[in-house]
Design an enzyme around this catalytic site. Structure first.
Site, mmCIF file in Angstrom:
data_model
loop_
_atom_site.group_PDB
_atom_site.id
_atom_site.type_symbol
_atom_site.label_atom_id
_atom_site.label_comp_id
_atom_site.label_asym_id
_atom_site.label_seq_id
_atom_site.Cartn_x
_atom_site.Cartn_y
_atom_site.Cartn_z
ATOM 1 N N ARG A 1 0.112 -13.432 -0.892
ATOM 2 C CA ARG A 1 -0.387 -13.630 0.379
ATOM 3 C C ARG A 1 -1.585 -14.301 0.814
ATOM 4 O O ARG A 1 -2.090 -14.307 -0.064
ATOM 5 C CB ARG A 1 0.348 -12.175 0.753
ATOM 6 N N ASP B 1 10.699 3.074 5.645
ATOM 7 C CA ASP B 1 10.833 1.723 5.748
ATOM 8 C C ASP B 1 11.861 1.022 6.427
ATOM 9 O O ASP B 1 13.103 0.908 6.667
ATOM 10 C CB ASP B 1 10.868 0.361 4.619
ATOM 11 N N THR C 1 -6.611 4.515 16.541
ATOM 12 C CA THR C 1 -5.852 5.814 16.622
ATOM 13 C C THR C 1 -6.064 6.741 17.914
ATOM 14 O O THR C 1 -4.977 7.275 18.068
ATOM 15 C CB THR C 1 -6.903 6.465 15.533
ATOM 16 N N ASN D 1 -15.131 -4.652 3.893
ATOM 17 C CA ASN D 1 -14.157 -5.940 4.028
ATOM 18 C C ASN D 1 -15.261 -6.888 4.728
ATOM 19 O O ASN D 1 -15.308 -7.851 3.747
ATOM 20 C CB ASN D 1 -12.533 -6.414 4.423
ATOM 21 N N CYS E 1 -6.249 -8.878 2.908
ATOM 22 C CA CYS E 1 -7.255 -8.140 3.603
ATOM 23 C C CYS E 1 -8.417 -9.265 3.824
ATOM 24 O O CYS E 1 -8.159 -9.575 4.992
ATOM 25 C CB CYS E 1 -7.238 -6.801 2.375
ATOM 26 N N PHE F 1 -2.944 -14.363 -5.691
ATOM 27 C CA PHE F 1 -4.305 -14.609 -5.422
ATOM 28 C C PHE F 1 -5.870 -14.318 -5.318
ATOM 29 O O PHE F 1 -7.054 -13.776 -5.465
ATOM 30 C CB PHE F 1 -4.649 -14.012 -3.392
ATOM 31 N N ILE G 1 1.118 -1.021 0.149
ATOM 32 C CA ILE G 1 -0.517 -0.051 -0.154
ATOM 33 C C ILE G 1 0.750 1.156 -0.412
ATOM 34 O O ILE G 1 0.520 2.067 -0.959
ATOM 35 C CB ILE G 1 -1.144 -0.078 1.024
ATOM 36 N N LYS H 1 -14.046 0.667 7.356
ATOM 37 C CA LYS H 1 -12.805 -0.318 6.593
ATOM 38 C C LYS H 1 -13.145 -1.687 6.749
ATOM 39 O O LYS H 1 -13.466 -2.266 5.778
ATOM 40 C CB LYS H 1 -11.770 -0.096 6.913
ATOM 41 N N ARG I 1 -8.970 1.758 0.831
ATOM 42 C CA ARG I 1 -10.180 1.128 0.101
ATOM 43 C C ARG I 1 -9.708 -0.002 -0.976
ATOM 44 O O ARG I 1 -10.794 -0.249 -1.859
ATOM 45 C CB ARG I 1 -11.295 1.476 0.473
HETATM 46 N N1 LIG Z 1 -2.962 -4.953 1.012
HETATM 47 C C1 LIG Z 1 -3.723 -4.647 0.220
HETATM 48 O O1 LIG Z 1 -4.848 -3.916 -0.601
HETATM 49 C C2 LIG Z 1 -4.204 -3.416 1.473
HETATM 50 C C3 LIG Z 1 -5.319 -2.791 0.723
HETATM 51 C C4 LIG Z 1 -5.828 -2.070 1.531
HETATM 52 C C5 LIG Z 1 -5.470 -1.670 3.291
HETATM 53 N N2 LIG Z 1 -4.743 -2.209 3.438
HETATM 54 C C6 LIG Z 1 -3.789 -2.344 4.715
HETATM 55 O O2 LIG Z 1 -2.493 -1.754 4.570
HETATM 56 C C7 LIG Z 1 -1.943 -1.857 5.424
HETATM 57 C C8 LIG Z 1 -0.381 -2.049 5.391
HETATM 58 O O3 LIG Z 1 -0.429 -3.165 4.007
HETATM 59 P P1 LIG Z 1 0.657 -4.243 3.298
HETATM 60 O O4 LIG Z 1 -0.498 -4.811 2.296
HETATM 61 O O5 LIG Z 1 0.853 -2.769 2.409
HETATM 62 O O6 LIG Z 1 1.277 -4.553 4.495
HETATM 63 P P2 LIG Z 1 3.071 -4.746 3.557
HETATM 64 O O7 LIG Z 1 3.296 -5.888 4.788
HETATM 65 O O8 LIG Z 1 3.177 -5.042 2.166
HETATM 66 O O9 LIG Z 1 4.044 -3.876 3.709
HETATM 67 C C9 LIG Z 1 3.887 -2.911 5.249
HETATM 68 C C10 LIG Z 1 5.109 -2.367 5.604
HETATM 69 O O10 LIG Z 1 5.338 -1.482 6.268
HETATM 70 C C11 LIG Z 1 7.154 -1.900 7.101
HETATM 71 N N3 LIG Z 1 7.572 -1.970 8.145
HETATM 72 C C12 LIG Z 1 7.147 -2.617 9.259
HETATM 73 N N4 LIG Z 1 7.348 -2.038 10.398
HETATM 74 C C13 LIG Z 1 7.899 -0.735 10.032
HETATM 75 C C14 LIG Z 1 8.161 0.319 11.313
HETATM 76 N N5 LIG Z 1 7.919 0.519 12.202
HETATM 77 N N6 LIG Z 1 8.335 1.383 10.578
HETATM 78 C C15 LIG Z 1 8.783 1.451 8.910
HETATM 79 N N7 LIG Z 1 8.108 0.395 8.427
HETATM 80 C C16 LIG Z 1 7.587 -0.363 9.138
HETATM 81 C C17 LIG Z 1 7.324 -3.113 6.430
HETATM 82 O O11 LIG Z 1 8.617 -3.853 6.356
HETATM 83 C C18 LIG Z 1 6.247 -3.122 5.336
HETATM 84 O O12 LIG Z 1 7.186 -2.939 3.841
HETATM 85 C C19 LIG Z 1 -2.559 -3.020 6.310
HETATM 86 O O13 LIG Z 1 -3.165 -2.455 7.589
HETATM 87 C C20 LIG Z 1 -3.373 -3.521 5.602
HETATM 88 O O14 LIG Z 1 -4.817 -4.557 6.279
HETATM 89 C C21 LIG Z 1 -3.752 -3.441 2.782
#
Ligand SMILES: NC(=O)c1ccc[n+]([C@@H]2O[C@H](COP(=O)([O-])OP(=O)(O)OC[C@H]3O[C@@H](n4cnc5c(N)ncnc54)[C@H](O)[C@@H]3O)[C@@H](O)[C@H]2O)c1
Length: 445
Positions: free
Chosen positions: A342, A36, A132, A217, A271, A334, A17, A213, A160
């Site tokens: 994932r 990151d 939050t 979902n 998700c 997926f 994201i 959110k 979203r």
């Molecule tokens: N993937 C999707 O389609 C999607 C859609 C909507 C919402 N979300 C939500 O968004 C969030 C992120 O999802 P994602 O798929 O991008 O996850 P992801 O695992 O791909 O990315 C998370 C990133 O955060 C980094 N990270 C972890 N701890 C950290 C810290 N303390 N400081 C800085 N960086 C840190 C990780 O190294 C990783 O690169 C989740 O809560 C997920 O539920 C995801």
């Protein structure tokens, strides 16, 4: 305050994201810094690359890094140069199906340490209600010595978008904004309007936005479960579930038309496999035994085995068994048009196929080999034609656009005569598949 495109935006958590948001904002002219904890991610971005398998994202990253509008770092001190801090770290599911918010806590502490007056912090990770205000806000205030709603802004804006069309959706769907005060809400809405060209739906507070959110979902997972059970019934009745659903969806209800989604071989990804469980866990914490999250998860989790069962029946109709057949699997991600594996439901179909002893070939142009190992022990076949050669059955588990670019007659020529075409994503036209010479079957059709 939004100072136009002079405002820098830091995106904390540059995973799926974070990279999509960061790259789109940079492409639209905003200076973006991805922060990151993974050095490899930071190195990739600074080299103009991303491993996030989203259509169009690689080019956006390369261009934005090339123009100097996108950079990445592991150093949170970079936050000081930015007016906005968007947090998109992960929130995985724990062993008891509870949300794990450890990364949220760590990110909040690191952000708080570098917070300054005038910053607007926006949390986008999917979290349980009150995260939050009751978890992030006290950490930020404690680490910074500043006050939310007074010295700095704070809001929750759920993400979203859907993978596979993330770039388009980021700039087309309204953003829900729940802020700790009116000023933060206004600044958020202004940012999304200027930066992404989308309107905001401002709700009372962050906890309401957090619940939005989860509601979204839960609705998707339950709706797909409904479609999947309709498909099972239609399979038994020899009916086309898609025709039923399309016609059913012309019924007006509550001011808009019904919108039953489509059945498929399974629901996966980061998700939908966890967010209904977040709701279930929330219910339990409130003394409620909720039936819907468990039901939607249970129904959707039956679909890989159901799909494998369909394959067995189709082969049995031809006097064959799965174990004695050559099976070509197309797509292991997926969902369609992503390489994200994932929590993919395809893994369960592949496990059953591998256990059957069948001769198995697997192809997915989106998935890198190291990611494919998480789904199947069978090495990917890079070429679709070699994959389907002499196959008794083609099993489409992700309906990627590349599969639609090969003429069906060509696939039928390569496969064994009278081969089965099991479309686990209902992404092909049944008449065209049959016309090419296959025995067609979809999920519910
Ligand atoms: N993937 C999707 O389609 C999607 C859609 C909507 C919402 N979300 C939500 O968004 C969030 C992120 O999802 P994602 O798929 O991008 O996850 P992801 O695992 O791909 O990315 C998370 C990133 O955060 C980094 N990270 C972890 N701890 C950290 C810290 N303390 N400081 C800085 N960086 C840190 C990780 O190294 C990783 O690169 C989740 O809560 C997920 O539920 C995801």
């Amino acid at each position: 305050m939004v100072r136009g495109k002079r405002s820098g935006i830091a995106v904390v958590g540059f995973g799926y994201i974070g990279t999509v948001i960061g790259a789109v904002l940079a492409d639209r002219g905003w200076p973006v810094t991805g922060v990151d904890v993974r050095q490899a991610v930071v190195d990739d971005i600074n080299a103009g690359r991303t491993a996030v398998p989203e259509p169009g994202l690689g080019e956006l990253v390369a261009n934005s890094v090339g123009t100097g509008r996108l950079q990445a770092t592991t150093d949170f001190a970079a936050l000081g140069d930015n007016d906005f801090v968007i947090v998109t770290v992960g929130t995985p599911l724990g062993p008891d199906y509870e949300p794990i918010v450890d990364d949220i806590k760590a990110a909040a502490r690191a952000v708080g340490t570098h917070l300054r007056a005038g910053h607007l912090v926006i949390l986008k990770s999917t979290v349980p209600p009150d995260t939050t205000e009751k978890l992030v806000l006290p950490i930020l205030e404690d680490a910074s010595g500043l006050r939310a709603g007074v010295d700095f802004g704070l809001a929750f804006c759920p993400e979203r978008l859907a993978e596979g069309q993330a770039i388009y959706e980021l700039t087309s769907i309204p953003v829900v904004v729940g802020a700790v005060d009116e000023r933060s809400a206004r600044a958020c809405a202004a940012l999304w309007r200027h930066a992404l060209g989308v309107e905001s739906v401002v709700v009372d507070d962050p906890r309401t936005a957090e619940m939005v959110k989860l509601a979204d979902n839960l609705w998707v997972d339950l709706n797909v479960a409904l479609a999947n059970e309709l498909a099972k019934v239609c399979d038994r009745l020899g009916m086309d579930a898609l025709q039923v659903i399309e016609a059913a969806n012309t019924m007006p209800k509550g001011g808009r038309d019904a919108n039953i989604l489509r059945p498929s071989m399974g629901v996966g990804g980061y998700c939908l496999t966890k967010d209904p469980w977040f709701v279930n866990h929330l219910g339990e914490s409130l003394g409620l035994q909720l039936a819907i999250p468990r039901t939607s998860r249970t129904v959707n989790d039956t679909m890989p085995a159901y799909t494998y069962g369909l394959l067995g029946q189709l082969l049995a109709d031809q006097g064959k068994s799965v174990g004695d057949s050559k099976i070509a699997v197309l797509g292991i991600a997926f969902k369609n048009n992503t390489g994200d594996c994932r929590l993919t439901p395809t893994r369960y179909v592949l496990e059953l196929l591998e256990a059957s002893g069948c001769q198995l070939s697997v192809h997915d142009p989106w998935v890198p080999e190291d990611e494919a190992h998480t789904v199947t022990a069978v090495p990917l076949t890079p070429d679709i034609e070699a994959t389907v050669k002499d196959a008794d059955a083609l099993v489409v588990l992700a309906g990627h656009r590349q599969f639609h670019q090969v003429p069906l007659v060509r696939l039928a020529e390569l496969a064994a005569p009278g081969a089965i075409f099991l479309d686990g994503r209902n992404s092909f036209d049944p008449a065209a598949v049959r016309a090419a010479g296959f025995v067609y079957k979809g999920i519910g059709r």
